[in-house]
Scaffold this motif. Structure first.
Motif, PDB file in Angstrom:
ATOM      1  N   ASP A 155      32.666  47.405  23.594  1.00  0.00           N
ATOM      2  CA  ASP A 155      32.333  46.333  22.668  1.00  0.00           C
ATOM      3  C   ASP A 155      33.330  46.312  21.512  1.00  0.00           C
ATOM      4  N   GLU A 157      33.154  45.233  18.387  1.00  0.00           N
ATOM      5  CA  GLU A 157      32.663  45.716  17.100  1.00  0.00           C
ATOM      6  C   GLU A 157      32.501  47.233  17.118  1.00  0.00           C
ATOM      7  N   ALA A 160      35.804  49.000  16.595  1.00  0.00           N
ATOM      8  CA  ALA A 160      36.258  49.062  15.204  1.00  0.00           C
ATOM      9  C   ALA A 160      35.571  50.187  14.439  1.00  0.00           C
ATOM     10  N   GLU A 161      34.303  50.447  14.773  1.00  0.00           N
ATOM     11  CA  GLU A 161      33.537  51.469  14.048  1.00  0.00           C
ATOM     12  C   GLU A 161      33.664  52.856  14.662  1.00  0.00           C
ATOM     13  N   HIS A 207      29.850  47.215  26.386  1.00  0.00           N
ATOM     14  CA  HIS A 207      30.321  45.836  26.530  1.00  0.00           C
ATOM     15  C   HIS A 207      29.439  45.016  27.461  1.00  0.00           C
ATOM     16  N   ARG A 212      24.837  45.128  24.790  1.00  0.00           N
ATOM     17  CA  ARG A 212      25.662  44.730  23.657  1.00  0.00           C
ATOM     18  C   ARG A 212      24.830  44.562  22.394  1.00  0.00           C
ATOM     19  N   ARG A 216      25.202  46.382  18.752  1.00  0.00           N
ATOM     20  CA  ARG A 216      25.322  45.639  17.497  1.00  0.00           C
ATOM     21  C   ARG A 216      24.250  46.081  16.493  1.00  0.00           C
ATOM     22  N   ILE A 219      25.338  49.353  15.015  1.00  0.00           N
ATOM     23  CA  ILE A 219      26.420  49.169  14.052  1.00  0.00           C
ATOM     24  C   ILE A 219      25.879  48.598  12.755  1.00  0.00           C
ATOM     25  N   HIS A 223      26.232  50.193   8.978  1.00  0.00           N
ATOM     26  CA  HIS A 223      26.699  49.464   7.795  1.00  0.00           C
ATOM     27  C   HIS A 223      25.703  49.562   6.652  1.00  0.00           C
TER      28      HIS A 223
END
Length: 227
Positions: A155, A157, A160-161, A207, A212, A216, A219, A223
């Motif tokens: 995935d 996102e 990136a994390e 993915h 997915r 998310r 993540i 955050h």
């Protein structure tokens, strides 16, 4: 063509003195403990004046920061060839974690005695503190290489994390390693063998449409905790 200045004899001597002080401090920390070791004792053992020791390092904490920086540089160098050779995510992650254990083994005794100080939330030597951010950022950069050089789909996102999440995973490995009394840190290597396939499987599934949303949500939680 710009000429690169050769190191002067004085600068080479300064680098040598700095290394002698660091090596002496680490030895005394192992032998006497962090709290019982004074800058005066370090200077005496290193064969320099107390003022000279403070010229290079403003405090004992600065000496440990130097250890962090040196250990991080050794880890980066140790991982280079493997990261150039491997493209599979699991192999890259396992290689980086295993290399950390290998290059850190000479400091194991020091880490065992020192960990209680580094674990204090307000201690500047805590791996999450502002003072240790250069070493932390360098370590996260290694895990960024692990992710960016991986051939696996994941995935976007999560990709990136993931470097910071993998660094957090490595902190768990460090904690286990500190308390590992097995010969050659055999149990820590076994922990890596067990954990990496699980992480690889989760990342590889991230993915897929059905998972997915789970990725998310995870993540989003990261955050929220970060702010």
């Amino acid at each position: 063509m710009t000429n690169v200045a050769e190191p002067t004899q004085r600068s080479r001597g300064s680098d040598k003195t700095r290394e002698v002080i660091v090596e002496t401090a680490l030895r005394l920390f192992r032998e006497r403990g962090y709290e019982a070791t004074t800058m005066r004792a370090i200077a005496a053992e290193a064969g320099v004046s107390v003022g000279n020791a403070y010229y290079y390092f403003a405090s004992k904490e600065a000496l440990v920061q130097a250890y962090y920086d040196r250990a991080q540089a050794e880890h980066e160098t140790a991982c280079e060839e493997m990261l150039c050779r491997e493209s599979a995510f699991a192999a890259r992650l396992s290689g980086v974690l295993r290399e950390w254990v290998r290059v850190s083994e000479p400091y194991h005794e020091f880490a065992v005695k020192f960990f209680k100080h580094a674990a204090e939330p307000n201690n500047p030597l805590n791996p999450f503190s502002a003072e240790t951010s250069p070493a932390r950022d360098s370590s996260i950069a290694i895990y960024r290489k692990v992710v960016e050089g991986s051939a696996e789909r994941m995935d976007a996102e999560l990709r990136a994390e993931l470097p910071e999440l993998l660094w957090l995973l490595s902190m768990g490995v460090v904690l286990f390693w500190v308390h590992d009394t097995s010969e050659g840190c055999r149990r820590t290597y076994r922990l890596i063998e067990l954990v990496v396939p699980l992480v690889d499987r989760l990342v590889g599934l991230s993915h897929l449409p059905g998972l997915r949303g789970v990725a998310r949500d995870f993540i989003a939680g990261v955050h929220e905790l970060r702010t």
